[in-house]
Design a protein around this motif. Structure first.
Motif, PDB file in Angstrom:
ATOM      1  N   GLY A  31      52.275  45.428  44.209  1.00 42.70           N
ATOM      2  CA  GLY A  31      52.079  44.038  44.647  1.00 42.70           C
ATOM      3  C   GLY A  31      53.100  43.073  44.096  1.00 42.70           C
ATOM      4  O   GLY A  31      52.825  41.873  43.997  1.00 42.70           O
ATOM      5  N   LYS A  34      53.858  39.681  45.570  1.00 40.20           N
ATOM      6  CA  LYS A  34      52.943  38.536  45.429  1.00 40.20           C
ATOM      7  C   LYS A  34      53.455  37.506  44.421  1.00 40.20           C
ATOM      8  O   LYS A  34      52.889  36.423  44.297  1.00 40.20           O
ATOM      9  CB  LYS A  34      51.546  39.026  45.034  1.00 40.20           C
ATOM     10  CG  LYS A  34      50.930  39.928  46.099  1.00 40.20           C
ATOM     11  CD  LYS A  34      49.593  40.467  45.654  1.00 40.20           C
ATOM     12  CE  LYS A  34      49.150  41.674  46.464  1.00 40.20           C
ATOM     13  NZ  LYS A  34      48.839  41.345  47.862  1.00 40.20           N
ATOM     14  N   ILE A 152      48.145  33.727  39.929  1.00 42.73           N
ATOM     15  CA  ILE A 152      48.272  35.127  40.335  1.00 42.73           C
ATOM     16  C   ILE A 152      47.640  36.015  39.264  1.00 42.73           C
ATOM     17  O   ILE A 152      48.096  36.004  38.118  1.00 42.73           O
ATOM     18  CB  ILE A 152      49.759  35.528  40.475  1.00 42.73           C
ATOM     19  CG1 ILE A 152      50.574  34.441  41.171  1.00 42.73           C
ATOM     20  CG2 ILE A 152      49.891  36.888  41.138  1.00 42.73           C
ATOM     21  CD1 ILE A 152      50.573  34.465  42.640  1.00 42.73           C
ATOM     22  N   ASP A 184      46.374  39.004  44.946  1.00 45.94           N
ATOM     23  CA  ASP A 184      46.603  37.800  45.728  1.00 45.94           C
ATOM     24  C   ASP A 184      46.252  36.584  44.884  1.00 45.94           C
ATOM     25  O   ASP A 184      45.397  36.660  43.999  1.00 45.94           O
ATOM     26  CB  ASP A 184      45.728  37.824  46.990  1.00 45.94           C
ATOM     27  CG  ASP A 184      46.238  38.846  47.986  1.00 45.94           C
ATOM     28  OD1 ASP A 184      47.467  38.887  48.219  1.00 45.94           O
ATOM     29  OD2 ASP A 184      45.416  39.631  48.503  1.00 45.94           O
ATOM     30  N   ASP A 187      41.737  31.979  44.870  1.00 45.28           N
ATOM     31  CA  ASP A 187      41.347  30.764  45.570  1.00 45.28           C
ATOM     32  C   ASP A 187      40.431  29.939  44.670  1.00 45.28           C
ATOM     33  O   ASP A 187      39.273  30.289  44.454  1.00 45.28           O
ATOM     34  CB  ASP A 187      40.640  31.136  46.872  1.00 45.28           C
ATOM     35  CG  ASP A 187      40.215  29.894  47.643  1.00 45.28           C
ATOM     36  OD1 ASP A 187      40.612  28.776  47.236  1.00 45.28           O
ATOM     37  OD2 ASP A 187      39.492  30.048  48.642  1.00 45.28           O
ATOM     38  N   GLU A 211      39.037  38.852  38.432  1.00 43.81           N
ATOM     39  CA  GLU A 211      40.107  39.326  39.327  1.00 43.81           C
ATOM     40  C   GLU A 211      41.053  40.269  38.575  1.00 43.81           C
ATOM     41  O   GLU A 211      41.458  41.305  39.085  1.00 43.81           O
ATOM     42  CB  GLU A 211      40.912  38.140  39.877  1.00 43.81           C
ATOM     43  CG  GLU A 211      40.102  37.182  40.709  1.00 43.81           C
ATOM     44  CD  GLU A 211      40.069  37.558  42.181  1.00 43.81           C
ATOM     45  OE1 GLU A 211      40.803  38.490  42.572  1.00 43.81           O
ATOM     46  OE2 GLU A 211      39.306  36.911  42.927  1.00 43.81           O
TER      47      GLU A 211
END
Ligand SMILES: CCCCCCCCCCCCCCCC(=O)OC[C@@H](O)COP(=O)(O)O
Length: 243
Positions: A31, A34, A152, A184, A187, A211
């Motif tokens: 990732g 990202k 992030i 990701d 949020d 996360e």
């Protein structure tokens, strides 16, 4: 590919030490796309070994950005290393003191200037004997809430198999797998604009660390514990410091 973000002399000096250290591991990056190519980002990571900073700095640097590390104040007093840390834009964290706010101010400034700020919200290597992130401090949440920048989540695993900070055991051979995985952006829109209370900071901290923990679970291929480990010693509780 765009331009690489320019560092200066001390970033070059750090690179000359950190790249070789990072080669101790067989590195896998997941990732990496990202990481924003330009502009500010807050990279929120777990912490399992003193070899994490070299691994993570090289990860960011190889993805064409210059990391600005939040680091404990005492590291800035280490001969030469402290000079390198300051010269490359490191941000001192005065853990557990009123000055904790000053370090947040420097981090806000870096984010406003469009830098990548790397923070280990736990403030220290996890004390969870199984290596999962422990209950984190709330400084990273404050940074995340007061700056509208991508937050992030990132997990890294394997540095702890090379150098274990608690047992002080160095096991470079056979060469260990070190995986760095980015998720990701988190949020946080539901939390933005609310009064920044300690309850909100606690909740956002846990949202972010869940996360990170989920990414780590993916890397380890294991189920994480349901609760964050709480160090019995003071410092890992809900006091507000930058981590
Ligand atoms: C490759 C390009 C390099 C670009 C610039 C890199 C600059 C150097 C960054 C050094 C970063 C050091 C960050 C340390 C973070 C930190 O302070 O974590 C605390 C723990 O560890 C140990 O805490 P303790 O519990 O007291 O042992």
């Amino acid at each position: 590919m765009g331009e690489r973000e320019r560092g200066g002399f001390w970033v070059g000096a750090a690179a000359s030490v950190f790249y070789p250290l990072s080669w101790l591991g067989r590195r896998t990056y997941l990732g990496a796309d990202k990481l924003p190519a330009t502009g500010a980002a807050l990279l929120v990571m777990n912490h399992v070994s003193h070899l994490d900073p070299p691994n993570d700095a090289v990860f960011v640097h190889r993805n064409r950005r210059v990391p600005r590390f939040m680091a404990k104040d005492s590291l800035f007093h280490v001969p030469l290393f402290g000079r390198m840390l300051a010269g490359s834009g490191g941000i001192p964290v005065y853990r557990g003191s009123a000055e904790a706010r000053d370090s947040l101010r420097a981090a806000h400034q870096a984010l406003r200037e469009g830098k990548v700020v790397v923070i280990y919200p736990e403030g220290t290597i996890t004390k969870d004997p199984t290596g999962w992130p422990m209950k984190a401090r709330t400084g990273a949440a404050r940074l995340a809430l007061e700056n509208d920048v991508p937050v992030i989540p990132a997990a890294r695993w394997g540095t702890n198999h090379i150098w274990d900070g608690y047992t002080k055991k160095f096991h470079p051979f056979p060469r260990k797998e070190v995986t760095t995985a980015l998720g990701d952006p988190i949020d946080l829109s539901a939390y933005r604009g609310l009064p920044v209370t300690s309850a909100l900071l606690r909740e956002v901290t846990d949202v972010m660390m869940r996360e990170v923990r989920a990414l780590l679970a993916g890397v380890r291929g294991e189920e994480p514990p349901a609760e964050f480990f709480r160090a019995s010693a003071r410092g890992a509780s809900s006091d507000e410091s930058a981590g």
